[in-house]
Design a protein around this motif. Structure first.
Motif, PDB file in Angstrom:
ATOM      1  N   PRO A 199      65.188  79.706 -56.637  1.00 26.90           N
ATOM      2  CA  PRO A 199      66.351  80.411 -57.197  1.00 26.90           C
ATOM      3  C   PRO A 199      65.921  81.776 -57.737  1.00 26.90           C
ATOM      4  N   LEU A 200      66.670  82.810 -57.424  1.00 20.52           N
ATOM      5  CA  LEU A 200      66.304  84.165 -57.861  1.00 20.52           C
ATOM      6  C   LEU A 200      67.284  84.669 -58.905  1.00 20.52           C
ATOM      7  N   LYS A 201      66.715  85.148 -59.998  1.00 20.61           N
ATOM      8  CA  LYS A 201      67.555  85.673 -61.070  1.00 20.61           C
ATOM      9  C   LYS A 201      66.815  86.856 -61.679  1.00 20.61           C
ATOM     10  N   PRO A 202      66.811  88.005 -60.969  1.00 24.73           N
ATOM     11  CA  PRO A 202      66.060  89.152 -61.491  1.00 24.73           C
ATOM     12  C   PRO A 202      66.518  89.486 -62.906  1.00 24.73           C
ATOM     13  N   GLY A 203      65.564  89.749 -63.794  1.00 19.91           N
ATOM     14  CA  GLY A 203      65.917  90.014 -65.185  1.00 19.91           C
ATOM     15  C   GLY A 203      64.662  90.340 -65.954  1.00 19.91           C
ATOM     16  N   ALA A 204      64.666  90.015 -67.234  1.00 23.12           N
ATOM     17  CA  ALA A 204      63.555  90.395 -68.094  1.00 23.12           C
ATOM     18  C   ALA A 204      62.257  89.689 -67.696  1.00 23.12           C
ATOM     19  N   TRP A 205      62.376  88.444 -67.165  1.00 25.38           N
ATOM     20  CA  TRP A 205      61.144  87.689 -66.884  1.00 25.38           C
ATOM     21  C   TRP A 205      60.546  88.127 -65.558  1.00 25.38           C
ATOM     22  N   THR A 206      61.259  87.913 -64.462  1.00 22.78           N
ATOM     23  CA  THR A 206      60.751  88.407 -63.176  1.00 22.78           C
ATOM     24  C   THR A 206      61.716  89.489 -62.688  1.00 22.78           C
ATOM     25  N   LYS A 207      61.163  90.667 -62.483  1.00 23.02           N
ATOM     26  CA  LYS A 207      62.009  91.830 -62.197  1.00 23.02           C
ATOM     27  C   LYS A 207      62.253  92.001 -60.703  1.00 23.02           C
ATOM     28  N   THR A 208      61.360  91.439 -59.873  1.00 24.56           N
ATOM     29  CA  THR A 208      61.517  91.625 -58.429  1.00 24.56           C
ATOM     30  C   THR A 208      61.385  90.265 -57.735  1.00 24.56           C
ATOM     31  N   VAL A 209      61.843  90.207 -56.501  1.00 30.14           N
ATOM     32  CA  VAL A 209      61.729  88.974 -55.710  1.00 30.14           C
ATOM     33  C   VAL A 209      60.253  88.602 -55.565  1.00 30.14           C
ATOM     34  N   GLU A 210      59.426  89.606 -55.331  1.00 28.70           N
ATOM     35  CA  GLU A 210      57.998  89.337 -55.152  1.00 28.70           C
ATOM     36  C   GLU A 210      57.409  88.696 -56.413  1.00 28.70           C
ATOM     37  N   GLU A 211      57.766  89.227 -57.578  1.00 31.82           N
ATOM     38  CA  GLU A 211      57.262  88.626 -58.822  1.00 31.82           C
ATOM     39  C   GLU A 211      57.707  87.174 -58.942  1.00 31.82           C
ATOM     40  N   ALA A 212      58.982  86.913 -58.611  1.00 30.96           N
ATOM     41  CA  ALA A 212      59.514  85.553 -58.759  1.00 30.96           C
ATOM     42  C   ALA A 212      58.796  84.585 -57.821  1.00 30.96           C
ATOM     43  N   LEU A 213      58.569  85.007 -56.579  1.00 37.90           N
ATOM     44  CA  LEU A 213      57.919  84.111 -55.612  1.00 37.90           C
ATOM     45  C   LEU A 213      56.448  83.893 -55.967  1.00 37.90           C
ATOM     46  N   ARG A 214      55.765  84.970 -56.352  1.00 44.77           N
ATOM     47  CA  ARG A 214      54.351  84.837 -56.744  1.00 44.77           C
ATOM     48  C   ARG A 214      54.198  83.941 -57.966  1.00 44.77           C
ATOM     49  N   TYR A 215      55.170  84.070 -58.877  1.00 42.17           N
ATOM     50  CA  TYR A 215      55.090  83.302 -60.121  1.00 42.17           C
ATOM     51  C   TYR A 215      55.061  81.798 -59.827  1.00 42.17           C
ATOM     52  N   VAL A 216      55.997  81.316 -59.030  1.00 49.35           N
ATOM     53  CA  VAL A 216      56.020  79.855 -58.817  1.00 49.35           C
ATOM     54  C   VAL A 216      54.922  79.382 -57.879  1.00 49.35           C
ATOM     55  N   THR A 217      54.510  80.235 -56.940  1.00 45.27           N
ATOM     56  CA  THR A 217      53.485  79.758 -56.004  1.00 45.27           C
ATOM     57  C   THR A 217      52.070  79.906 -56.563  1.00 45.27           C
ATOM     58  N   GLU A 218      51.814  80.968 -57.313  1.00 50.05           N
ATOM     59  CA  GLU A 218      50.425  81.229 -57.707  1.00 50.05           C
ATOM     60  C   GLU A 218      50.157  81.030 -59.195  1.00 50.05           C
ATOM     61  N   THR A 219      51.137  81.299 -60.034  1.00 52.24           N
ATOM     62  CA  THR A 219      50.858  81.418 -61.464  1.00 52.24           C
ATOM     63  C   THR A 219      51.243  80.177 -62.253  1.00 52.24           C
ATOM     64  N   LYS A 220      52.451  79.688 -62.022  1.00 57.29           N
ATOM     65  CA  LYS A 220      52.936  78.517 -62.782  1.00 57.29           C
ATOM     66  C   LYS A 220      52.104  77.310 -62.359  1.00 57.29           C
ATOM     67  N   THR A 221      51.611  76.587 -63.345  1.00 55.66           N
ATOM     68  CA  THR A 221      50.617  75.542 -63.096  1.00 55.66           C
ATOM     69  C   THR A 221      51.039  74.237 -63.749  1.00 55.66           C
ATOM     70  N   MET A 222      50.778  73.151 -63.041  1.00 56.23           N
ATOM     71  CA  MET A 222      51.088  71.822 -63.587  1.00 56.23           C
ATOM     72  C   MET A 222      49.780  71.061 -63.778  1.00 56.23           C
ATOM     73  N   PHE A 223      49.470  70.776 -65.036  1.00 53.72           N
ATOM     74  CA  PHE A 223      48.262  69.999 -65.346  1.00 53.72           C
ATOM     75  C   PHE A 223      48.598  68.511 -65.371  1.00 53.72           C
ATOM     76  N   ARG A 224      47.611  67.702 -64.970  1.00 51.78           N
ATOM     77  CA  ARG A 224      47.697  66.242 -65.124  1.00 51.78           C
ATOM     78  C   ARG A 224      46.515  65.835 -66.014  1.00 51.78           C
ATOM     79  N   PHE A 225      46.811  65.446 -67.230  1.00 52.30           N
ATOM     80  CA  PHE A 225      45.778  65.009 -68.171  1.00 52.30           C
ATOM     81  C   PHE A 225      45.889  63.487 -68.273  1.00 52.30           C
TER      82      PHE A 225
END
Ligand code: SAM
Length: 229
Positions: A199-225
């Motif tokens: 879902p794309l919602k350009p705004g204060a957090w992710t300003k461009t489509v590229e930022e939004a896609l990179r964020y979920v694929t590369e940056t946002k992380t799910m740990f299993r402890f």
């Protein structure tokens, strides 16, 4: 609900008190993806903790998709806790401030947090309280994209400090790993990613489509402890 004895207790997470409610529709697709990543399918006998639960939407969604025996959501935001209680009538869910965990026996099989651990001032203390709350073999899934490896972090950090009642920390993904490994957890992690369209919602957090896609694929992380049995 116990009295808000927590030293960190705040009224709402956002300074604009109406904004906490908007996290529920905004986070719903992300929670669905988080649940889809959880390999434990049958939770019928499980007790579940959501740390930093906000208004309780993740617990309600998990209960609808994979019913579990009982759940507790904890949050320092008092109004969010009260709203979570009101929205969860008839469900086996309770909500409270984090101090409710102190002195309790280990009773949770599963713990969750979504975009909370980067706000906690003492990661070692958090790892210790999750360790004390989980049964042996229990698992804590903690998701965050807020860490020093996020190229948008300097901007996001300032934004969180400005528009919320909390102070973000400056943790790297390695800091999360180290704190939980030192507390005796087996640690693994995955990039969050998103099945299907993001879902794309350009705004204060992710300003461009590229930022939004990179964020979920590369940056946002799910740990299993995972606590050993
Ligand atoms: C970004 S919001 C995420 C809320 C919810 N997990 C979600 O996915 O919508 C961060 C939440 O963490 C809570 N929080 C911040 N510091 C906390 C602390 N020290 N202990 C417990 N909750 C905390 C905030 O009040 C807020 O509800």
């Amino acid at each position: 609900m116990s009295q808000p004895a927590d030293a960190l207790s705040i009224p709402s997470w956002y300074r604009d008190a109406t904004a906490d409610s908007r996290m529920t529709p905004g986070h719903d697709p992300v929670w669905r993806q988080m649940i889809a990543h959880i390999p434990e399918q049958d939770l019928a006998a499980a007790t579940v903790l959501d740390y930093g639960c906000g208004q309780g939407g993740l617990l309600r969604l998990l209960h609808a998709l994979r019913p579990f025996r009982a759940g507790l959501g904890v949050d320092v935001a008092r109004d969010a806790v009260a709203r979570a209680e009101a929205l969860s009538a008839g469900l086996p869910l309770a909500f409270d401030t984090p101090s409710a965990l102190a002195g309790q026996p280990a009773r949770f099989d599963l713990a969750l947090s979504h975009e909370v651990i980067y706000l906690l001032p003492d990661l070692e203390a958090h790892a210790a309280e999750i360790r004390a709350a989980l049964r042996r073999g229990g698992v804590y899934y903690a998701v965050t994209g807020c860490h020093t490896g996020n190229p948008m972090w300097p901007r996001w950090r300032a934004l969180v400090a400005e528009i919320t009642h909390t102070t973000p920390q400056d943790f790297s993904l390695d800091d999360f790993h180290e704190a939980f490994a030192a507390a005796g957890f087996e640690v693994s992690a995955r990039q969050f990613r998103f099945e299907g369209f993001v879902p794309l919602k350009p705004g204060a957090w992710t300003k461009t489509v590229e930022e939004a896609l990179r964020y979920v694929t590369e940056t946002k992380t799910m740990f299993r402890f995972r606590l050993p049995r």
